[in-house]
Write an enzyme that holds these catalytic residues in place. Structure first.
Site, short mmCIF file in Angstrom:
data_model
loop_
_atom_site.label_atom_id
_atom_site.label_comp_id
_atom_site.label_asym_id
_atom_site.label_seq_id
_atom_site.Cartn_x
_atom_site.Cartn_y
_atom_site.Cartn_z
N SER A 171 0.86 -1.18 0.00
CA SER A 171 0.00 0.00 0.00
C SER A 171 0.89 1.23 0.00
O SER A 171 2.04 1.19 0.45
CB SER A 171 -0.88 0.01 1.26
OG SER A 171 -1.50 1.27 1.46
N TYR A 216 -1.77 -1.05 10.47
CA TYR A 216 -1.90 -1.38 9.05
C TYR A 216 -0.73 -0.83 8.25
O TYR A 216 -0.11 -1.54 7.45
CB TYR A 216 -3.21 -0.82 8.49
CG TYR A 216 -3.36 -1.04 7.00
CD1 TYR A 216 -3.75 -2.27 6.49
CD2 TYR A 216 -3.10 -0.01 6.10
CE1 TYR A 216 -3.87 -2.47 5.12
CE2 TYR A 216 -3.22 -0.19 4.73
CZ TYR A 216 -3.61 -1.43 4.25
OH TYR A 216 -3.71 -1.63 2.90
#
Length: 252
Positions: A135, A148
């Protein structure tokens, strides 16, 4: 038999990766799809021109790896494409999320990705490709998305190192680092917090993200970043101290 193995194939970019891989790689004899929701995987059969082997596995459980390892040893497929797309995130301060959800992110986003990669690697041959979904959160620590972002920083670092290790074998590893993507991901992520407005405004189409990821992978690139805004963000995180960027993010 030439095979692709895709985790997280029941939804989001994992599902889109299965659809596009089946369409773009005519030499594949079979695609192994892995996810918890069996009915979602079964529904892929009508969409793909390639035979599927369905593994309804929860990759946060050690038993899942035993099942996958047994299948690999029995079938001994020639794996030409491995796509690790399983993962999830939770928005909100660390103290707002249950401990199990925080550690679960590490288990699925990091441990499971490493385990699947390690199990599949012995069955990969020259010119094979590995795609690891990270990401753009990997580029910079993310307050209210702390665990995350940290897991995705791990995926990015791991993928780059693995790419260097596997170069002599002719296997390329690509870390995919998109910004926010319009998938079910945020339905889960927002259970304890809300995505900032500026992220909603730059959400990408999963079909375009996956299309670029497959193209970058075939070209042997170690990083795939979709869109000019995320490319600019990546450059910014390399040029500007993270402490400065974090202060700006707090104000946004």
């Amino acid at each position: 038999m030439k095979t692709a193995i895709i985790t997280g194939a029941s939804s989001g970019m994992g599902r889109e990766a299965a659809i596009q891989a089946a369409d773009r790689f005519s030499g594949l004899g079979e695609i192994w799809v892995i996810a918890r929701r069996k009915e979602r995987l079964e529904s892929l059969r009508d969409q793909l021109p390639v035979p599927l082997r369905i593994f309804p596995l929860d990759l946060s459980s050690p038993q899942a790896f035993e099942t996958l390892e047994r299948a690999l040893r029995e079938e001994r497929p020639e794996v030409k494409l491995l796509i690790n797309a399983a993962g999830y995130g939770k928005i909100g301060p660390v103290s707002s999320n249950p401990t199990g959800e925080e550690t679960g992110m590490v288990r699925l986003n990091c441990e499971a990705l490493c385990a699947v990669t390690s199990l599949v690697l012995p069955f990969m041959t020259r010119e094979s490709r590995i795609i690891q979904f990270a990401s753009a959160a990997a580029f910079l620590p993310q307050p209210d998305f702390a665990v995350y972002a940290a897991t995705k920083a791990f995926v990015l670092s791991y993928s780059r190192a693995l790419n260097a290790e596997l170069r002599p074998r002719g296997i390329a590893v690509t870390a995919v680092c998109p910004g926010p993507v319009k998938t079910e991901f945020f339905d889960i992520a927002e259970s304890h917090g809300t995505i900032p407005l500026y992220k909603r405004l730059v959400m990408a189409d999963p079909k375009k993200v996956v299309r670029l990821a497959l193209r970058d992978s075939m070209m042997g690139r170690e990083l795939s970043v979709y869109g000019p805004l995320m490319k600019a963000f990546h450059l910014l995180t390399r040029l500007v101290p993270h402490s400065v960027l974090l202060r700006i993010m707090e104000k946004l």
